[in-house]
Design a protein around this motif. Structure first.
Motif, short mmCIF file in Angstrom:
data_model
loop_
_atom_site.label_atom_id
_atom_site.label_comp_id
_atom_site.label_asym_id
_atom_site.label_seq_id
_atom_site.Cartn_x
_atom_site.Cartn_y
_atom_site.Cartn_z
N GLN A 1 46.84 33.40 63.16
CA GLN A 1 45.41 33.65 63.33
C GLN A 1 45.17 34.87 64.21
O GLN A 1 44.28 35.69 63.92
CB GLN A 1 44.74 32.41 63.93
CG GLN A 1 44.71 31.21 62.99
CD GLN A 1 44.26 29.93 63.68
OE1 GLN A 1 44.17 29.86 64.91
NE2 GLN A 1 43.99 28.90 62.88
N ALA A 2 45.97 35.01 65.26
CA ALA A 2 45.86 36.17 66.13
C ALA A 2 46.28 37.44 65.41
O ALA A 2 45.69 38.51 65.62
CB ALA A 2 46.70 35.96 67.39
N MET A 3 47.29 37.33 64.56
CA MET A 3 47.72 38.47 63.75
C MET A 3 46.57 38.97 62.86
O MET A 3 46.32 40.18 62.77
CB MET A 3 48.91 38.08 62.85
CG MET A 3 50.22 37.85 63.58
SD MET A 3 51.45 37.10 62.48
CE MET A 3 51.87 38.49 61.41
N THR A 4 45.89 38.03 62.22
CA THR A 4 44.78 38.40 61.34
C THR A 4 43.65 39.05 62.13
O THR A 4 43.07 40.06 61.71
CB THR A 4 44.27 37.17 60.59
OG1 THR A 4 45.33 36.62 59.80
CG2 THR A 4 43.11 37.53 59.66
N SER A 5 43.33 38.48 63.28
CA SER A 5 42.28 39.04 64.12
C SER A 5 42.63 40.46 64.56
O SER A 5 41.79 41.36 64.51
CB SER A 5 42.06 38.14 65.34
OG SER A 5 41.10 38.69 66.21
N ARG A 6 43.87 40.66 64.97
CA ARG A 6 44.30 42.00 65.40
C ARG A 6 44.30 42.96 64.22
O ARG A 6 43.93 44.14 64.37
CB ARG A 6 45.71 41.91 66.00
CG ARG A 6 46.20 43.23 66.62
CD ARG A 6 45.41 43.57 67.85
NE ARG A 6 46.00 44.69 68.56
CZ ARG A 6 45.39 45.86 68.79
NH1 ARG A 6 44.15 46.03 68.35
NH2 ARG A 6 45.98 46.81 69.46
N ALA A 7 44.71 42.47 63.07
CA ALA A 7 44.70 43.31 61.87
C ALA A 7 43.29 43.81 61.58
O ALA A 7 43.09 44.99 61.23
CB ALA A 7 45.25 42.53 60.67
N ARG A 8 42.31 42.95 61.73
CA ARG A 8 40.92 43.35 61.50
C ARG A 8 40.51 44.44 62.50
O ARG A 8 39.83 45.40 62.15
CB ARG A 8 39.99 42.15 61.64
CG ARG A 8 40.14 41.09 60.58
CD ARG A 8 39.61 41.55 59.22
NE ARG A 8 39.65 40.45 58.27
CZ ARG A 8 40.70 40.11 57.54
NH1 ARG A 8 41.83 40.81 57.65
NH2 ARG A 8 40.66 39.10 56.70
N GLN A 9 40.91 44.27 63.75
CA GLN A 9 40.61 45.28 64.77
C GLN A 9 41.22 46.63 64.42
O GLN A 9 40.64 47.68 64.73
CB GLN A 9 41.12 44.82 66.14
CG GLN A 9 40.43 43.61 66.71
CD GLN A 9 41.11 43.12 67.99
OE1 GLN A 9 42.08 43.71 68.47
NE2 GLN A 9 40.59 42.03 68.54
N LEU A 10 42.36 46.60 63.78
CA LEU A 10 43.08 47.83 63.43
C LEU A 10 42.59 48.44 62.11
O LEU A 10 43.07 49.49 61.71
CB LEU A 10 44.58 47.53 63.32
CG LEU A 10 45.27 47.13 64.63
CD1 LEU A 10 46.70 46.67 64.35
CD2 LEU A 10 45.26 48.27 65.63
N GLY A 11 41.66 47.76 61.45
CA GLY A 11 41.11 48.29 60.21
C GLY A 11 41.77 47.81 58.96
O GLY A 11 41.50 48.32 57.86
N LEU A 12 42.65 46.79 59.07
CA LEU A 12 43.31 46.23 57.89
C LEU A 12 42.39 45.16 57.31
O LEU A 12 42.58 43.96 57.49
CB LEU A 12 44.67 45.64 58.27
CG LEU A 12 45.61 46.54 59.09
CD1 LEU A 12 46.94 45.84 59.34
CD2 LEU A 12 45.83 47.88 58.42
N ARG A 13 41.38 45.58 56.59
CA ARG A 13 40.30 44.69 56.18
C ARG A 13 40.69 43.71 55.08
O ARG A 13 40.02 42.69 54.89
CB ARG A 13 39.11 45.52 55.72
CG ARG A 13 38.45 46.32 56.83
CD ARG A 13 37.21 47.03 56.35
NE ARG A 13 37.52 48.04 55.35
CZ ARG A 13 37.81 49.30 55.63
NH1 ARG A 13 37.88 49.69 56.89
NH2 ARG A 13 38.06 50.16 54.67
#
Length: 280
Positions: free
Chosen positions: A153-165
């Motif tokens: 879940q944290a990976m997904t949240s960080r991915a969103r922050q990095l622009g990996l939509r």
């Protein structure tokens, strides 16, 4: 004609990812220059994306925003999270990571750890980058976030922050799960972010082997033997086909090349080589 236009025209004309380095775009001229591994039609899972890192220019894109399974490309994000934690002081680079029974039970590819083992952070990084060890991925996730589920879940949240939509993680390894999805474009972006935001750790992705408990552990990325290639990660599960994100230097430029959905590791690698040969 611009390079990107040539690439798309060739892909549509012959269903192969080739272009600017070859004379014209005829089926015959292209096929005559190609190794046998890349003469077969592309699989339905195929996707490719190439970016000039310095300029941010997209050099090639084919189905790059189509949903795909990342397989062990997932471990690029696992490592990104680990590097974040080191930089934030949440874990020391000289620390050790405990291995639970849950982590030890993960199927291959794995390091063969047992419940109760401890591995150094440095070994964990090498095991993920080189061996793509699923047991180590789970151990890292549990250690950083208490459970692999919370870590994902944290990976997904960080991915969103990095622009990996278009990317969603449900585990730390890339083992099969219908909910774990990405795109070739997102994986290219992640590769670039690893080498820019965590530059000092990037050399781990160039390693072809490491030593663990007296054994030489060899990696899966055979493109690291090619001129100019210095990273970064391969991946495979049956649903995804053979994936790779590759960093290559050609003259003053660096490119990140992502190819997903290969029918074999050899065919995937040959397609990457064809792309690299075309880059100017």
């Amino acid at each position: 004609m611009k390079a990107g236009t040539v690439w798309r025209a060739c892909a549509l004309a012959i269903s192969l990812v080739l272009g600017p380095a070859l004379a014209g775009c005829s089926t015959q001229s292209v096929l005559e220059t190609m190794p046998a591994e890349t003469r077969a039609p592309l699989s339905a899972r195929y996707a490719a994306h190439v970016v000039d890192v310095g300029s941010g220019r997209v050099v090639l894109t084919q189905d790059a925003n189509a949903v795909r399974y990342p397989a062990s490309l997932t471990k690029m994000m696992t490592l990104y999270m680990l590097f974040d934690a080191i930089e934030a002081g949440r874990i020391d680079r000289g620390a050790t990571i405990p291995v639970s029974a849950y982590a030890a039970a993960k199927p291959p590819s794995k390091l063969g750890l047992k419940a109760g083992d401890q591995i150094s952070v440095d070994t964990a990084i090498r095991a993920l980058a080189v061996k793509s060890a699923n047991d180590v991925a789970a151990a890292v996730g549990e250690h950083l976030y208490g459970s692999e589920t919370a870590f994902a879940q944290a990976m997904t949240s960080r991915a969103r922050q990095l622009g990996l939509r278009s990317t969603r993680f449900v585990n730390a390894s890339g083992l099969p799960d219908a909910g774990q999805v990405t795109t070739a474009a997102d994986m290219t972006t992640l590769g670039i972010l690893l080498m820019t935001n965590h530059q000092r750790y990037y050399p781990y992705f160039s390693q072809r082997e490491f030593t663990f408990r007296g054994r030489t552990i060899r990696g899966h990325n055979h493109l690291l033997k090619d001129p100019g290639v210095d990273g970064i990660k391969t991946g495979y599960i049956r649903a995804s086909g053979f994936n790779i994100v590759t960093s290559v230097k050609k003259g003053p430029r660096r490119y990140v090349v992502t190819v997903m959905g290969g029918d074999s590791a050899r065919e995937r690698d040959e397609r990457v080589r064809q792309i690299i040969a075309s880059l100017r």
